[in-house]
Design an enzyme around this catalytic site. Sequence first.
Site, PDB file in Angstrom:
ATOM      1  N   LYS A  73      -0.609  -3.418  -1.346  1.00  0.00           N
ATOM      2  CA  LYS A  73       0.822  -3.675  -1.153  1.00  0.00           C
ATOM      3  C   LYS A  73       1.682  -3.486  -2.408  1.00  0.00           C
ATOM      4  O   LYS A  73       2.869  -3.184  -2.319  1.00  0.00           O
ATOM      5  CB  LYS A  73       1.028  -5.072  -0.574  1.00  0.00           C
ATOM      6  N   GLU A  95      11.197  -9.920   3.606  1.00  0.00           N
ATOM      7  CA  GLU A  95      10.685 -10.893   4.565  1.00  0.00           C
ATOM      8  C   GLU A  95       9.167 -10.862   4.477  1.00  0.00           C
ATOM      9  O   GLU A  95       8.586  -9.868   4.018  1.00  0.00           O
ATOM     10  CB  GLU A  95      11.155 -10.536   5.971  1.00  0.00           C
ATOM     11  N   SER A 124      -8.453  -1.867   1.857  1.00  0.00           N
ATOM     12  CA  SER A 124      -7.038  -2.156   1.626  1.00  0.00           C
ATOM     13  C   SER A 124      -6.806  -3.435   0.832  1.00  0.00           C
ATOM     14  O   SER A 124      -5.802  -3.561   0.137  1.00  0.00           O
ATOM     15  CB  SER A 124      -6.277  -2.215   2.952  1.00  0.00           C
TER      16      SER A 124
HETATM   17  C1  LIG Z   1      -0.744  -6.114   4.857  1.00  0.00           C
HETATM   18  C2  LIG Z   1      -2.133  -5.638   4.868  1.00  0.00           C
HETATM   19  C3  LIG Z   1      -2.588  -4.682   5.815  1.00  0.00           C
HETATM   20  C4  LIG Z   1      -1.721  -4.141   6.917  1.00  0.00           C
HETATM   21  O1  LIG Z   1      -0.586  -3.460   6.494  1.00  0.00           O
HETATM   22  P1  LIG Z   1      -0.476  -1.880   6.633  1.00  0.00           P
HETATM   23  O2  LIG Z   1       0.975  -1.608   6.433  1.00  0.00           O
HETATM   24  O3  LIG Z   1      -0.936  -1.527   8.004  1.00  0.00           O
HETATM   25  O4  LIG Z   1      -1.317  -1.286   5.590  1.00  0.00           O
HETATM   26  C5  LIG Z   1      -3.892  -4.233   5.722  1.00  0.00           C
HETATM   27  N1  LIG Z   1      -4.740  -4.717   4.797  1.00  0.00           N
HETATM   28  C6  LIG Z   1      -4.352  -5.634   3.883  1.00  0.00           C
HETATM   29  C7  LIG Z   1      -5.332  -6.119   2.883  1.00  0.00           C
HETATM   30  C8  LIG Z   1      -3.032  -6.126   3.891  1.00  0.00           C
HETATM   31  O5  LIG Z   1      -2.662  -7.047   2.987  1.00  0.00           O
END
Ligand SMILES: *Cc1c(COP(=O)(O)O)cnc(C)c1O
Length: 417
Positions: A88, A110, A387
């Site tokens: 993020k 938000e 992610s």
């Molecule tokens: C917020 C988040 C997501 C989902 O958000 P995307 O916009 O779909 O990437 C996925 N994995 C993690 C670790 C997150 O914090």
Amino acid sequence: MSQPDTKFGDYGGQYVPEALMPAIEELTDAYRRYVLNNEDGFMDEFRERLADFGGRPTPLQRADQLSARYDTEVYLKREDLLHGGAHKLNNALGQVLLAKYMGKERIIAETGAGQHGTATAMAAAHLDMPCEIYMGRRDINRQRPNVFRMRLNGAAVTPVDVGRGTLKEAISETMRDWATTVETTHYVIGSIVGPAPFPAMVRDFHAVISEEIESQTAEKLDRSPGSVVACAGGGSNTMGAFAEFLDDDVELYAVEAGGSSLTVDEEAGVAPHSASLSTGEEGVLHGARTKLLQDGHGQIMESHSVSSGLDYAGVGPQLSHLVDEGRVTPVTVDDDDALEAFHRLSQDEGIIPALETAHAFGFLEAALGPDGDGSVEFAEPIVVNVSGRGDKDLEAAIEETEKRDLENAPEMEVFDQ
Ligand SMILES: *Cc1c(COP(=O)(O)O)cnc(C)c1O
């Protein structure tokens, strides 16, 4: 001069109230100048800060145990090692820096579970910008550590009491703020959603993920990835991991939250999943036309996932388009399989993934594992985008694990004193 993407086939667009159009136009102009055409060296400063503050490049690591388990080459793109513990920051840092270049004096955002709010608060502190985060009252009470993190970074966290007190209401409240403070304020949207230019701009800030995958696979393996797998909520880590490969011969899999079931309760307006790419229908949400979970009357349904970051009724318009074109293959993994994958990756690879990320690994297991259906023939090597890390999910993981009888779960017994 490069021009911004505003539509992706029939998807995308700018379905916003008139009051927001000046802000959208000003942002489109800034996106074109600073991001697409690198005016004033914006992109150079962005990349430098991603390296020095964020810790980029993140590693591309071979997953030895998973490669052996599936008898195929599996690599991990370690976005969990980015500052803040998830992808993020790429977007939050990009947008806060852009706001600075635009001469804005204040950041708003938000947040639902608090992950995007936390990344934005971190970026705002780093760049010395005042920051206000809107969050539903119910979410504030459920996510105390993240609320504390945001406040530690100097952000004001403003409770939203409207409706159910969750993400949807917080988004509306932030839009309302923005409409009246456009001159001084930038609204940092947290995924590849919302009105143009947000979907394209957020994609471009995350594209560094696939740029690095491309150079890292070239360097380590002397080739491109065969397949890239990423979990999709709004879809930002997905598009970031896919962006560089759209015109190449690389298989792209977007893994959505199958929740507890794919069967919806139309009467109650509830979908027990968040699989908008796999099951959604075209509609308008938060300023863009895209695939949505909606009932027969076009009302947005409540969604569900064991992972809060995937729990969203919409998805980025570009991903919807790529799915319709057959370029991206959407798949679903349910809560149970995601939780099993959460335990497996932790035990086998020494990496505790976010529950969102665990869905991507649940897909590999369903396709290639000992009980797998063998229905997917992946091109090798497979790169999975990790992610985020799972530290934020430990409470939820304990609770969800206790509810289930999982073979690969650790001992959960606690002894009375
Ligand atoms: C917020 C988040 C997501 C989902 O958000 P995307 O916009 O779909 O990437 C996925 N994995 C993690 C670790 C997150 O914090």
